[in-house]
Motif scaffolding. Structure first.
Motif, mmCIF file in Angstrom:
data_model
loop_
_atom_site.group_PDB
_atom_site.id
_atom_site.type_symbol
_atom_site.label_atom_id
_atom_site.label_comp_id
_atom_site.label_asym_id
_atom_site.label_seq_id
_atom_site.Cartn_x
_atom_site.Cartn_y
_atom_site.Cartn_z
ATOM 1 N N GLN A 1 34.995 3.141 -4.637
ATOM 2 C CA GLN A 1 35.451 4.125 -5.618
ATOM 3 C C GLN A 1 34.694 3.971 -6.933
ATOM 4 O O GLN A 1 33.990 2.984 -7.163
ATOM 5 C CB GLN A 1 36.951 3.995 -5.842
ATOM 6 C CG GLN A 1 37.422 2.693 -6.451
ATOM 7 C CD GLN A 1 38.931 2.550 -6.430
ATOM 8 O OE1 GLN A 1 39.654 3.370 -5.875
ATOM 9 N NE2 GLN A 1 39.436 1.492 -7.022
ATOM 10 N N SER A 2 34.830 4.966 -7.779
ATOM 11 C CA SER A 2 34.174 4.938 -9.081
ATOM 12 C C SER A 2 35.207 5.162 -10.182
ATOM 13 O O SER A 2 35.915 6.179 -10.172
ATOM 14 C CB SER A 2 33.100 6.016 -9.149
ATOM 15 O OG SER A 2 32.437 6.000 -10.395
ATOM 16 N N PRO A 3 35.314 4.224 -11.134
ATOM 17 C CA PRO A 3 34.570 2.968 -11.194
ATOM 18 C C PRO A 3 35.068 1.987 -10.139
ATOM 19 O O PRO A 3 36.214 2.070 -9.699
ATOM 20 C CB PRO A 3 34.874 2.455 -12.603
ATOM 21 C CG PRO A 3 36.220 3.035 -12.928
ATOM 22 C CD PRO A 3 36.238 4.384 -12.287
ATOM 23 N N THR A 4 34.194 1.067 -9.757
ATOM 24 C CA THR A 4 34.589 0.070 -8.766
ATOM 25 C C THR A 4 35.626 -0.872 -9.355
ATOM 26 O O THR A 4 35.758 -1.006 -10.572
ATOM 27 C CB THR A 4 33.385 -0.747 -8.282
ATOM 28 O OG1 THR A 4 32.807 -1.432 -9.405
ATOM 29 C CG2 THR A 4 32.352 0.141 -7.621
ATOM 30 N N GLY A 5 36.353 -1.563 -8.484
ATOM 31 C CA GLY A 5 37.288 -2.592 -8.929
ATOM 32 C C GLY A 5 38.727 -2.285 -8.603
ATOM 33 O O GLY A 5 39.080 -1.206 -8.136
ATOM 34 N N GLY A 6 39.555 -3.276 -8.850
ATOM 35 C CA GLY A 6 40.975 -3.187 -8.596
ATOM 36 C C GLY A 6 41.576 -4.573 -8.648
ATOM 37 O O GLY A 6 40.901 -5.556 -8.973
ATOM 38 N N ARG A 7 42.861 -4.654 -8.339
ATOM 39 C CA ARG A 7 43.573 -5.925 -8.417
ATOM 40 C C ARG A 7 44.389 -6.132 -7.149
ATOM 41 O O ARG A 7 44.996 -5.189 -6.624
ATOM 42 C CB ARG A 7 44.496 -5.965 -9.641
ATOM 43 C CG ARG A 7 45.196 -7.321 -9.871
ATOM 44 C CD ARG A 7 45.978 -7.317 -11.183
ATOM 45 N NE ARG A 7 45.112 -7.091 -12.327
ATOM 46 C CZ ARG A 7 44.449 -8.072 -12.958
ATOM 47 N NH1 ARG A 7 44.580 -9.328 -12.570
ATOM 48 N NH2 ARG A 7 43.683 -7.784 -14.000
#
Length: 250
Positions: A130-136
């Motif tokens: 996904q954009s922006p990349t990342g997550g928790r």
């Protein structure tokens, strides 16, 4: 909905999962709620401040096709994913290790570890694409991830392994802005922990009534962690009843 952050909560039909769903909904999150029991999931949804922003999908976290569907439908409905709370877990009746069946051992490992792995894998795939990349990712550990109870080998092994999954995921997620946390929870008063109020076997052979605490405090902790930027990681933390026998298990 696109402006709302999105979380998947496993084991959302009761206890810590339900309280976390209620708390995250109140904080403005959109949620995918999953567990085995559809009726109880619908009840959790009804307790959220914005049920219209809750997607309910009943199934098993050990079922690989279901887990893939869980993440695909979350992204299809909400557009992205910001948080996975790996909360689903089971325990077992206290049993000396020489009396344990392989079926009991593997069933606990499958839900607590394999289920967490499958969900972590799919979360990584979403977070990286996904954009922006990342997550928790927040993993529900246990005091048993640090210090075992008597007659609890399957649960203890599963939660020690979740610690390994947490640390491995934290390393693998660095370059993608993926933050990973393990919360080691001690005696939150859920159905699973209710037996501690009647007395729990201690290593010295005594049976002791143990202190418990309201799981709403775990939920508030989840909301706090979820609100941190992905550039900040709380790798491990502990929340427990002050009077629980943990330090030295006594």
């Amino acid at each position: 909905m696109a402006s709302r952050k999105v979380a998947i909560i496993t084991g959302a039909s009761s206890g810590i999962g339900r309280e976390s769903a209620i708390a995250l909904s109140s904080a403005g999150w959109s949620l995918t709620l999953t567990a085995r029991r559809l009726e109880q999931l619908e009840e959790t949804k009804s307790l959220c401040s914005d049920p219209s922003s809750c997607l309910v999908l009943a199934g098993e976290v050990t079922d690989e096709p279901f887990v893939k569907k869980l993440f695909e439908e979350t992204v299809a409905n909400f557009g992205r994913l910001d948080l996975l709370f790996n909360n689903a877990g089971i325990s077992h009746k206290g049993t000396p290790i020489d009396e344990l069946s392989l079926e009991t051992f593997t069933s606990v490992i499958n839900v607590n570890l394999v289920g967490s792995f499958l969900c972590t894998r799919e979360a990584f795939r979403v977070f990286k694409s996904q954009s922006p990349t990342g997550g928790r990712i927040i993993n529900n550990g246990s005091l048993a991830a640090r210090v075992p109870r008597p007659h609890a080998a399957p649960y203890t092994c599963s939660k020690h392994a979740v610690t390994g999954l947490t640390k491995a995921s934290a390393i693998d997620g660095r370059n993608w802005n993926i933050a990973v946390t393990q919360i080691d929870i001690g005696n939150a008063l859920t159905t699973m922990a209710a037996g501690h109020t009647r007395g729990s076997l201690q290593p010295d052979g005594r049976v002791v009534v143990e202190a418990t605490f309201d799981p709403v405090h775990v939920a508030q902790t989840v909301v706090h962690l979820a609100g941190l930027p992905n550039s900040v990681t709380v790798l491990e933390m502990n929340i427990m009843a002050t009077g629980v026998p943990f330090v030295g298990r006594g």
